[in-house]
Write a protein that holds these residues in place. Sequence first.
Motif, PDB file in Angstrom:
ATOM      1  N   ASP A  30       0.767  -1.294   0.028  1.00 21.05           N
ATOM      2  CA  ASP A  30       0.013   0.034   0.082  1.00 21.05           C
ATOM      3  C   ASP A  30       0.720   1.363  -0.066  1.00 21.05           C
ATOM      4  O   ASP A  30       2.030   1.241   0.111  1.00 21.05           O
ATOM      5  N   ALA A  31       0.293   2.348  -0.194  1.00 21.62           N
ATOM      6  CA  ALA A  31       1.103   3.650  -0.299  1.00 21.62           C
ATOM      7  C   ALA A  31       1.977   3.855   1.006  1.00 21.62           C
ATOM      8  O   ALA A  31       2.893   4.308   0.992  1.00 21.62           O
ATOM      9  N   ALA A  32       1.388   3.953   2.177  1.00 19.07           N
ATOM     10  CA  ALA A  32       2.220   4.120   3.302  1.00 19.07           C
ATOM     11  C   ALA A  32       3.276   2.983   3.242  1.00 19.07           C
ATOM     12  O   ALA A  32       4.445   3.689   3.874  1.00 19.07           O
ATOM     13  N   GLU A  33       3.305   1.877   3.060  1.00 22.84           N
ATOM     14  CA  GLU A  33       4.419   0.898   3.172  1.00 22.84           C
ATOM     15  C   GLU A  33       5.390   1.150   2.146  1.00 22.84           C
ATOM     16  O   GLU A  33       6.532   1.222   2.313  1.00 22.84           O
ATOM     17  N   ALA A  34       4.875   1.431   0.802  1.00 14.33           N
ATOM     18  CA  ALA A  34       5.937   1.940  -0.325  1.00 14.33           C
ATOM     19  C   ALA A  34       6.727   3.082   0.032  1.00 14.33           C
ATOM     20  O   ALA A  34       7.797   3.114   0.014  1.00 14.33           O
ATOM     21  N   TYR A  35       6.008   4.171   0.466  1.00 14.48           N
ATOM     22  CA  TYR A  35       6.529   5.236   0.757  1.00 14.48           C
ATOM     23  C   TYR A  35       7.721   5.264   2.057  1.00 14.48           C
ATOM     24  O   TYR A  35       8.710   6.065   2.036  1.00 14.48           O
ATOM     25  N   GLY A  36       7.158   4.552   3.019  1.00 11.48           N
ATOM     26  CA  GLY A  36       8.087   4.400   4.167  1.00 11.48           C
ATOM     27  C   GLY A  36       9.305   3.350   4.068  1.00 11.48           C
ATOM     28  O   GLY A  36      10.048   3.449   4.705  1.00 11.48           O
ATOM     29  N   THR A  37       9.011   2.589   3.071  1.00  8.65           N
ATOM     30  CA  THR A  37      10.171   1.644   2.663  1.00  8.65           C
ATOM     31  C   THR A  37      11.006   1.893   1.711  1.00  8.65           C
ATOM     32  O   THR A  37      12.265   1.647   1.743  1.00  8.65           O
ATOM     33  N   LEU A  38      10.566   2.318   0.501  1.00  2.80           N
ATOM     34  CA  LEU A  38      11.232   2.753  -0.656  1.00  2.80           C
ATOM     35  C   LEU A  38      11.500   3.916  -0.779  1.00  2.80           C
ATOM     36  O   LEU A  38      11.122   4.639  -0.341  1.00  2.80           O
ATOM     37  N   ASN A  39      12.692   4.101  -1.653  1.00  2.00           N
ATOM     38  CA  ASN A  39      13.157   5.530  -2.139  1.00  2.00           C
ATOM     39  C   ASN A  39      11.882   6.206  -2.969  1.00  2.00           C
ATOM     40  O   ASN A  39      12.092   5.889  -4.207  1.00  2.00           O
ATOM     41  N   MET A  40      10.827   6.793  -2.309  1.00  2.00           N
ATOM     42  CA  MET A  40       9.937   7.301  -3.293  1.00  2.00           C
ATOM     43  C   MET A  40       9.990   8.921  -3.422  1.00  2.00           C
ATOM     44  O   MET A  40       8.925   9.613  -3.717  1.00  2.00           O
ATOM     45  N   GLY A  41      11.234   9.239  -3.119  1.00  2.00           N
ATOM     46  CA  GLY A  41      11.344  10.779  -2.869  1.00  2.00           C
ATOM     47  C   GLY A  41      11.369  11.354  -4.349  1.00  2.00           C
ATOM     48  O   GLY A  41      11.352  10.869  -5.393  1.00  2.00           O
TER      49      GLY A  41
ATOM     50  N   THR B 137       0.092   9.591   6.498  1.00  4.75           N
ATOM     51  CA  THR B 137       0.662  10.321   7.404  1.00  4.75           C
ATOM     52  C   THR B 137       1.792   9.552   8.309  1.00  4.75           C
ATOM     53  O   THR B 137       1.540   8.393   8.490  1.00  4.75           O
ATOM     54  N   TYR B 138       3.011  10.136   8.423  1.00  6.78           N
ATOM     55  CA  TYR B 138       3.804   9.331   9.309  1.00  6.78           C
ATOM     56  C   TYR B 138       4.170  10.075  10.276  1.00  6.78           C
ATOM     57  O   TYR B 138       4.611  11.436  10.327  1.00  6.78           O
ATOM     58  N   ASP B 139       4.173   9.777  11.415  1.00  2.51           N
ATOM     59  CA  ASP B 139       4.572  10.471  13.063  1.00  2.51           C
ATOM     60  C   ASP B 139       5.962  10.213  13.336  1.00  2.51           C
ATOM     61  O   ASP B 139       6.750   9.265  12.653  1.00  2.51           O
ATOM     62  N   ALA B 140       6.530  10.822  14.151  1.00  2.00           N
ATOM     63  CA  ALA B 140       7.921  10.674  14.604  1.00  2.00           C
ATOM     64  C   ALA B 140       8.431   9.360  14.764  1.00  2.00           C
ATOM     65  O   ALA B 140       9.587   9.058  13.873  1.00  2.00           O
ATOM     66  N   ASP B 141       7.814   8.418  15.303  1.00  2.00           N
ATOM     67  CA  ASP B 141       8.210   6.952  15.468  1.00  2.00           C
ATOM     68  C   ASP B 141       8.362   6.376  14.109  1.00  2.00           C
ATOM     69  O   ASP B 141       9.160   5.398  13.830  1.00  2.00           O
ATOM     70  N   ASP B 142       7.443   6.753  13.167  1.00  2.00           N
ATOM     71  CA  ASP B 142       7.289   5.886  11.942  1.00  2.00           C
ATOM     72  C   ASP B 142       8.462   6.482  10.899  1.00  2.00           C
ATOM     73  O   ASP B 142       8.750   5.990  10.126  1.00  2.00           O
ATOM     74  N   LEU B 143       9.129   7.688  11.018  1.00  2.00           N
ATOM     75  CA  LEU B 143      10.101   8.469  10.438  1.00  2.00           C
ATOM     76  C   LEU B 143      11.651   7.707  10.900  1.00  2.00           C
ATOM     77  O   LEU B 143      12.577   8.171  10.121  1.00  2.00           O
ATOM     78  N   LYS B 144      11.743   6.853  11.712  1.00  2.00           N
ATOM     79  CA  LYS B 144      12.721   6.509  11.996  1.00  2.00           C
ATOM     80  C   LYS B 144      13.566   5.265  10.954  1.00  2.00           C
ATOM     81  O   LYS B 144      12.637   4.735  10.142  1.00  2.00           O
ATOM     82  N   LEU B 145      14.815   5.282  11.012  1.00  2.00           N
ATOM     83  CA  LEU B 145      15.339   4.428   9.933  1.00  2.00           C
ATOM     84  C   LEU B 145      14.756   3.064  10.175  1.00  2.00           C
ATOM     85  O   LEU B 145      14.704   2.485  11.067  1.00  2.00           O
ATOM     86  N   ARG B 146      14.495   2.572   9.089  1.00  2.00           N
ATOM     87  CA  ARG B 146      13.671   1.044   8.972  1.00  2.00           C
ATOM     88  C   ARG B 146      15.107   0.006   8.742  1.00  2.00           C
ATOM     89  O   ARG B 146      15.911   0.348   7.796  1.00  2.00           O
TER      90      ARG B 146
END
Length: 72
Positions: A5-16, A63-72
Amino acid sequence: EAKLDAAEAYGTLNMGAGFAFFVRPDQAAETVAIAKQCGIEAWVAGSVEAGRKRAIIEPLGVTYDADDLKLR
């Protein structure tokens, strides 16, 4: 292909967007114009606001909150 899904893709992959300039709001339009004059695709992608640390991708409703923005 990965069926993310979009949240996982943007949080995991370089979607910048690639490269970002952070400028004052009153300089944003001029910065975009200068980049375009140089043949560089550019746009105002968002804003920085006071408040809790989070990133919002409004068109996707993600939406990503502070904890979500940590390096995975």
